[in-house]
Design a protein around this motif. Sequence first.
Motif, short mmCIF file in Angstrom:
data_model
loop_
_atom_site.label_atom_id
_atom_site.label_comp_id
_atom_site.label_asym_id
_atom_site.label_seq_id
_atom_site.Cartn_x
_atom_site.Cartn_y
_atom_site.Cartn_z
N THR A 640 0.84 -1.20 0.00
CA THR A 640 0.00 0.00 0.00
C THR A 640 0.87 1.25 0.00
N ALA A 641 1.97 1.19 0.73
CA ALA A 641 2.90 2.33 0.76
C ALA A 641 3.41 2.61 -0.65
N MET A 642 3.74 1.55 -1.36
CA MET A 642 4.23 1.73 -2.73
C MET A 642 3.13 2.25 -3.64
N ALA A 643 1.89 1.78 -3.43
CA ALA A 643 0.75 2.24 -4.25
C ALA A 643 0.51 3.73 -4.04
N VAL A 644 0.68 4.19 -2.80
CA VAL A 644 0.53 5.62 -2.48
C VAL A 644 1.56 6.43 -3.26
N LEU A 645 2.80 5.95 -3.26
CA LEU A 645 3.88 6.70 -3.92
C LEU A 645 3.81 6.61 -5.44
N ASP A 646 3.24 5.52 -5.95
CA ASP A 646 3.19 5.34 -7.40
C ASP A 646 2.31 6.36 -8.10
N ARG A 647 1.47 7.09 -7.36
CA ARG A 647 0.62 8.11 -7.97
C ARG A 647 1.39 9.41 -8.25
N LEU A 648 2.64 9.45 -7.76
CA LEU A 648 3.44 10.66 -7.93
C LEU A 648 4.16 10.65 -9.28
N GLU A 649 4.47 11.84 -9.74
CA GLU A 649 5.29 11.92 -10.94
C GLU A 649 6.71 11.46 -10.59
N LYS A 650 7.49 11.07 -11.59
CA LYS A 650 8.76 10.38 -11.37
C LYS A 650 9.71 11.17 -10.48
N LYS A 651 9.84 12.47 -10.72
CA LYS A 651 10.79 13.28 -9.96
C LYS A 651 10.44 13.29 -8.47
N LEU A 652 9.14 13.48 -8.18
CA LEU A 652 8.70 13.51 -6.78
C LEU A 652 8.81 12.12 -6.16
N TRP A 653 8.52 11.08 -6.98
CA TRP A 653 8.61 9.70 -6.49
C TRP A 653 10.03 9.40 -6.03
N ILE A 654 11.02 9.75 -6.86
CA ILE A 654 12.43 9.47 -6.54
C ILE A 654 12.85 10.19 -5.26
N ARG A 655 12.48 11.46 -5.17
CA ARG A 655 12.85 12.24 -3.99
C ARG A 655 12.23 11.66 -2.72
N THR A 656 10.95 11.27 -2.81
CA THR A 656 10.25 10.76 -1.63
C THR A 656 10.79 9.40 -1.21
N VAL A 657 11.05 8.53 -2.17
CA VAL A 657 11.55 7.19 -1.84
C VAL A 657 12.94 7.28 -1.22
N ASN A 658 13.78 8.18 -1.72
CA ASN A 658 15.10 8.37 -1.10
C ASN A 658 14.95 8.77 0.37
N THR A 659 14.05 9.70 0.63
CA THR A 659 13.82 10.13 2.02
C THR A 659 13.24 9.00 2.85
N LEU A 660 12.31 8.22 2.26
CA LEU A 660 11.69 7.10 2.98
C LEU A 660 12.72 6.03 3.34
N VAL A 661 13.63 5.76 2.42
CA VAL A 661 14.67 4.76 2.70
C VAL A 661 15.52 5.21 3.89
N ARG A 662 15.92 6.47 3.90
CA ARG A 662 16.72 6.98 5.03
C ARG A 662 15.93 6.91 6.34
N LYS A 663 14.63 7.21 6.26
CA LYS A 663 13.77 7.15 7.45
C LYS A 663 13.66 5.72 7.97
N LEU A 664 13.46 4.78 7.08
CA LEU A 664 13.35 3.37 7.47
C LEU A 664 14.66 2.87 8.07
N CYS A 665 15.76 3.34 7.51
CA CYS A 665 17.07 2.95 8.06
C CYS A 665 17.24 3.47 9.48
N SER A 666 16.82 4.70 9.70
CA SER A 666 16.96 5.28 11.04
C SER A 666 16.12 4.52 12.06
#
Length: 726
Positions: A640-666
């Motif tokens: 579902t998290a991925m489905a939420v992000l998939d509605r974004l345009e590519k540039k915003l998707w990349i930026r958000t997923v990068n931030t999400l990865v760092r958040k999950l790592c923390s």
Amino acid sequence: MVTHFLLHRFHGLHQKLPASSILSSVFLSQIHSTFSLRTHCYTPDEHSTSSSSQSQSQFQCQFQSQSQSQSQSVVRTICSLVCQSYNQQSHIRFTPPKLLLQLDSESLTHDQAITVVASLADEAGSMVALSFLYWAIGFPKFRHFMRLYIVSATALIGNENLERANEVLQRMVKNFAEAGKLKEAVDMVVEMQNQGLVLSTQTMNCVLDATLEMGLIELAENVFDEMSKRGVTPDCATFKLMVVACCNMGRVLEAERWLNAMVERGFIIDNTTCTLIIDAFCLKGYENRIVGYFWKMVEMGFAPNVINFTALIKGLCNQGSIKQAFELLEEMVRRGYKPNVYTHTTLIDGLCKKGWTEKAFRLFLKLVRSNDYKPNVHTYTAMINGYCKEDKLNRAEMLLSRMQEQGLVPNTNTYTTLIDGHCKAGDFVRAFELMDLMGKEGFSPNIYTYNAIIDSLCKKGSFDEAYRLLHKGSVHGIQADGVTYTIFMSVHCRQADTNRALVFFNKMLKSGFMPDIHAYTTLISALCRQKQMKESERLFEEAVSLGLIPTKKTYTSMICGYCRYGITSLAVKLFQRMSNHGCFPDSITYGALISGLCKESKLDDARNLYDAMMDKGMSPCEVTRLTLAYEYCKKDDSCTAMAVLDRLEKKLWIRTVNTLVRKLCSEEKLEMAALFFHNLLDKDPVVNRVTLLGFMNKCYESNRYGLVSELSQRICEGNGKHNALN
């Protein structure tokens, strides 16, 4: 005879009116004494035997007979004077002529005035009687004398002149309204109808007009309903009165109800009323609604003028609907209307407020080169304002010089605009120089000039200097207005000193200034940030009860406050109320509510709002995107998290997923972080170094070397393919 008709009428009124009515039994006894032309005051009683009693009665009769004879003589003299004055006027009369009577009104009694009107109506005709009535009510003694109007109207009914009878009632309503006796007049109008007078629509409109002039809109609606039930047919002017009154009171939704009823009946407004309605609707943010009515009335035959189009263009520009404004301009030209300098100035001002100064300047140059119209002071001021907002003060100063070269004299608004620009740029020296120059040019700084400087001084933190400037202004007769108080309120709200802000709010009220929605929103926002929701609610409802329309910012502040307080149920209810006031949520409003719902783990509701937001073409901010996706990740629902992000345009998707990865790592959710990292590599082979280092460090700390190895292999493979393609 009119005399007998009058007596019959008043007998009917006596039977129908209550004892407390204006036409009481005392009233009727006076009417009888006025119209009973008795030749014998005393008839001997056959049982009377007292000679002294007879002598006394005979003396009284003689006295009364002499008194009545004198009164009749006065009445006949006045009637003669009235007829003479009337006949000296033009023979073609559509309105009663103004009488020139050499008569002292104070020497004329009320009963004599009534008798004169009745006699003239009976013997000389309705117009002569009406002329005397208008002469009499020109004096305070008779202006609010109810019986005079009733006798006059009844006499005219007796002459079958119903139009003039209605005219008398209209005069009565207007005169009694100015004395605060409107209800008495309205009651009598209704009673006259009960007695058989067919009330005209003009009389109905007169009553409505007087009622609305006093601000009694609810009473006016009752009068409208009552008269409609009694068979009085409202006309275009009737609905126009109601629409205009509602607009003047800022009750736009009620105005829309009356306007809709007006359109349904096929009535068309005039150009002046159209401009007033447009201004009222646009002021409250209902420009889209009035555009619909505008074109609907055009289809019905309404012929708009340039002023109407300009007013509508101005309303659209003020709301930031520039594209729609230019479309309206094109339609205006297509229909053969030629825009004037005010139309162009409105568009230039709208473009500048939108931040499109260069587009505005191109339109400005087009106007400069035009052979038909040239820029005026307002046009230059709008352009100067645009450059000041973009901090292009050199260009603004250049335009000031240019307009002076063209022979145009800058006004107070021009100087104030430039002063405001220099203040915002922090150049107070130049601001005060311009203020002095204003005085030399013969323009005194006004409260708007002072507010511009005070606002910038407060934002700079120079509160003492701001207070001193306000005191200096008061010495020169400048008094603080609502904006001044709101400026000081805003300062204290930014400092989280809501108690001090409320002091200025109360000062504003005591000074007689009605706080606008901006003042209320300033306080509401500050109180919401401090989680003082009860006080915020009180102020919000108070603003609505005063007829103020909450803005998008007002609603968003309240919604944020409820979400901070953890009461999302109330936030949702308020969100749903926004459309009632013509407000529509933006990405900030949606984001605040989505974040609040996420904090309470109401993810389905948050997801529905997110989808609704995306469906409307809004782009959620990064906090909203990240918050919703991360909350699903916390529940191990990566799909579902991925489905939420998939509605974004590519540039915003990349930026958000990068931030999400760092958040999950923390949060040490390394498997899920790896999953999103692999998805990231599928879309973008260029790896974000910060994200990669963060992921690798956390994996090494947790001895998850396998995750790093898999990812490194993917990155190497991806780089190989990338190099091969190049």
